[in-house]
Design an enzyme around this catalytic site. Sequence first.
Site, PDB file in Angstrom:
ATOM      1  N   HIS B  63       3.710   7.135  -4.150  1.00 49.25           N
ATOM      2  CA  HIS B  63       2.389   7.638  -3.771  1.00 49.25           C
ATOM      3  C   HIS B  63       2.449   8.175  -2.347  1.00 49.25           C
ATOM      4  O   HIS B  63       3.437   7.987  -1.641  1.00 49.25           O
ATOM      5  CB  HIS B  63       1.315   6.554  -3.927  1.00 49.25           C
ATOM      6  CG  HIS B  63       1.459   5.374  -3.024  1.00 49.25           C
ATOM      7  ND1 HIS B  63       2.565   4.556  -3.025  1.00 49.25           N
ATOM      8  CD2 HIS B  63       0.637   4.857  -2.072  1.00 49.25           C
ATOM      9  CE1 HIS B  63       2.406   3.588  -2.140  1.00 49.25           C
ATOM     10  NE2 HIS B  63       1.242   3.761  -1.535  1.00 49.25           N
ATOM     11  N   HIS B  65       0.790   7.605   0.489  1.00 50.04           N
ATOM     12  CA  HIS B  65       0.445   6.910   1.732  1.00 50.04           C
ATOM     13  C   HIS B  65       1.592   7.052   2.733  1.00 50.04           C
ATOM     14  O   HIS B  65       2.761   7.081   2.363  1.00 50.04           O
ATOM     15  CB  HIS B  65       0.136   5.437   1.456  1.00 50.04           C
ATOM     16  CG  HIS B  65      -1.285   5.210   1.009  1.00 50.04           C
ATOM     17  ND1 HIS B  65      -1.675   4.131   0.253  1.00 50.04           N
ATOM     18  CD2 HIS B  65      -2.418   5.947   1.227  1.00 50.04           C
ATOM     19  CE1 HIS B  65      -2.986   4.204   0.019  1.00 50.04           C
ATOM     20  NE2 HIS B  65      -3.456   5.298   0.595  1.00 50.04           N
ATOM     21  N   ASP B  67       3.123   5.210   4.846  1.00 51.71           N
ATOM     22  CA  ASP B  67       4.231   4.252   4.937  1.00 51.71           C
ATOM     23  C   ASP B  67       5.259   4.457   3.826  1.00 51.71           C
ATOM     24  O   ASP B  67       6.294   3.789   3.806  1.00 51.71           O
ATOM     25  CB  ASP B  67       3.721   2.796   4.967  1.00 51.71           C
ATOM     26  CG  ASP B  67       2.794   2.442   3.808  1.00 51.71           C
ATOM     27  OD1 ASP B  67       2.107   3.345   3.289  1.00 51.71           O
ATOM     28  OD2 ASP B  67       2.739   1.255   3.430  1.00 51.71           O
ATOM     29  N   HIS B 142      -4.006   2.003  -7.890  1.00 50.49           N
ATOM     30  CA  HIS B 142      -4.033   1.956  -6.429  1.00 50.49           C
ATOM     31  C   HIS B 142      -5.180   2.836  -5.916  1.00 50.49           C
ATOM     32  O   HIS B 142      -5.818   3.550  -6.696  1.00 50.49           O
ATOM     33  CB  HIS B 142      -2.680   2.418  -5.880  1.00 50.49           C
ATOM     34  CG  HIS B 142      -2.442   2.057  -4.452  1.00 50.49           C
ATOM     35  ND1 HIS B 142      -2.696   0.812  -3.936  1.00 50.49           N
ATOM     36  CD2 HIS B 142      -1.950   2.782  -3.407  1.00 50.49           C
ATOM     37  CE1 HIS B 142      -2.370   0.796  -2.649  1.00 50.49           C
ATOM     38  NE2 HIS B 142      -1.931   1.982  -2.304  1.00 50.49           N
ATOM     39  N   ASP B 213       2.688   0.855  -4.884  1.00 50.20           N
ATOM     40  CA  ASP B 213       1.588  -0.061  -4.555  1.00 50.20           C
ATOM     41  C   ASP B 213       0.608  -0.103  -5.725  1.00 50.20           C
ATOM     42  O   ASP B 213       0.255   0.932  -6.289  1.00 50.20           O
ATOM     43  CB  ASP B 213       0.846   0.436  -3.305  1.00 50.20           C
ATOM     44  CG  ASP B 213       1.723   0.363  -2.060  1.00 50.20           C
ATOM     45  OD1 ASP B 213       2.914   0.039  -2.191  1.00 50.20           O
ATOM     46  OD2 ASP B 213       1.199   0.627  -0.966  1.00 50.20           O
ATOM     47  N   HIS B 271       7.347  -4.990   0.124  1.00 52.21           N
ATOM     48  CA  HIS B 271       6.075  -4.465   0.645  1.00 52.21           C
ATOM     49  C   HIS B 271       5.181  -5.620   1.108  1.00 52.21           C
ATOM     50  O   HIS B 271       4.042  -5.778   0.678  1.00 52.21           O
ATOM     51  CB  HIS B 271       5.381  -3.628  -0.456  1.00 52.21           C
ATOM     52  CG  HIS B 271       4.325  -2.700   0.068  1.00 52.21           C
ATOM     53  ND1 HIS B 271       3.022  -3.069   0.215  1.00 52.21           N
ATOM     54  CD2 HIS B 271       4.378  -1.417   0.487  1.00 52.21           C
ATOM     55  CE1 HIS B 271       2.312  -2.040   0.677  1.00 52.21           C
ATOM     56  NE2 HIS B 271       3.119  -1.024   0.865  1.00 52.21           N
TER      57      HIS B 271
HETATM   58 ZN   LIG Z   1       2.230   0.928   1.044  1.00 53.77          ZN
END
Ligand SMILES: [Zn+2]
Lengths: 313, 313
Positions: B63, B65, B67, B142, B213, B271
Amino acid sequence: MELIFLGTGAGAPSRRRNVTAIALRLTRDDSTVWLFDCGEATQHRMFDAPFGPNRVDRVFITHLHGDHIFGLPGLLSTRSFPENVGPLRLYGPPGIRAFVRATLDGSQTHLSYEIQFHEWTSPEPAPVREGLYTVRAALLDHAIPSYGYRVEEAPFPGRLHADRLRAEGLQPSPLWSQLKAGEDVTLPDGRRLRAADFVDPAEPGRVIAILGDTRPCKAAVELARGADCLVHEATFLDRHAHLASAFFHSTARQAAEIAREAEAKCLILTHVSARYERAEEDEILAEARAVFPNTLLAHDGMVYEIARRKRDV
Amino acid sequence: MELIFLGTGAGAPSRRRNVTAIALRLTRDDSTVWLFDCGEATQHRMFDAPFGPNRVDRVFITHLHGDHIFGLPGLLSTRSFPENVGPLRLYGPPGIRAFVRATLDGSQTHLSYEIQFHEWTSPEPAPVREGLYTVRAALLDHAIPSYGYRVEEAPFPGRLHADRLRAEGLQPSPLWSQLKAGEDVTLPDGRRLRAADFVDPAEPGRVIAILGDTRPCKAAVELARGADCLVHEATFLDRHAHLASAFFHSTARQAAEIAREAEAKCLILTHVSARYERAEEDEILAEARAVFPNTLLAHDGMVYEIARRKRDV
Ligand SMILES: [Zn+2]
Ligand SMILES: [Zn+2]
């Protein structure tokens, strides 16, 4: 006032030198840090620095090459974690705003603070005032628009000699501040006091020049004129001068020539190509010192304190 | 076949855990590495790995994001440095192409190789074949579209018993290959040879599930079904289950429940939120093991070998 070299390499990170980032810690006001460029993993390098991303409130980007900006999205995101972090002002060439917006929007990152973007739209923009400092930017000579920065500290007011004022029969009053600010004053009884008799001369502020990637150019000399410290790229050795020229970079010797012509007080070389082994890095330093003796070669983690100038009495 | 955990943290990097990236080394064909997510400084983490960015030829983004993707621009740029590097295939949710293009174009980075983008346009895209592997993606639960991946290795053909063939008076010929491929054959003299009499049963390939996530969801169970190894996020402890739910994450216990329901063989938690101290990380592991005993907690630099399955004879 000190420089912390967070990354001193060029192009791609190596074990020894991360890509470019330099922090300027303004010790007059210890709470803020200015960041010059932000290569990937700059926030990671701050693990070992006495400050984190949330302490950075001004960022000055020299140019948009990846080794100078790919750490920005992460640093800006991490800066958002603590509560109540203030706005961040971000200076840089046209395109820096679009880059930051694309990365933050693309990752759906919502910051807890405001970024104030200032993109340079001319080769020699009007100086900006940042508290006690004046920052001048000027376009250098690189493959893409690359700016150099000159940070000028305001002069330190001279010391007021209270004993001399008291000897004249004067008690503390707003009049003292006028004298301290350099104004001559006339007393109610008609006596005229000259500021120079009661206040030492102002101590000139420090001047730091931090340049982006560039070939030798006139703008570099102007930015570095009389600087206490000039931070200049030295991507190549003299024997690779043809590469330096072809890729719009400088050799160590060329950087030293700029420092000499500008009559800078100290030269710090950075942005060293990963092609060089440690032994060759000694050559980089030697080549520059042959031209400008007071030269240092930056390494990751290096801290350089810029001492206050002596009063020019 | 081994997993190398390059980054096992969440949100922002910490000294102990960098943001997310997992490398899958396909030891059948050692020359290539697949990368699952690419947080900032993933290329730096490869300094200590037995491969560099130029060995990565498939990237799977879960995904968008920060990070999970802020290390991409730098890794893709550095990958361009060696000569003759092949194309790179990049799988991910819609928007990954725009992110990569914006960062590379914005920094005027010109790659020496081609990136082939494959954006998932449905919750359960058709499986893709990658050499000896089949990769399935499925949408998880998510805050933004987040995919999980299931990598299925092709079965290993069973061993051919040459001694038995020779005992039948047969010399090596294309006929042997037919038998090895599981086909029964008829000889010119009319004799019928059954493949099962000369070839051991095929050995099933390994299955690895690496999820982005997510909150607990059915798609996670399906992707992990019978997997040799399930890599699942465990951002929170059970006592922070309300946070996990609010931020679309899982607790360690929830990850273990997924592994149990899917009848996975091994669970690796990753994570982990930077809020937890080392002692609390022991709790993370304990909470998961209470539900699914064969659980490991990933740490940066951890290497996990996925052993070949025993033949199901
Ligand atoms: Zn993450
Ligand atoms: Zn550069």
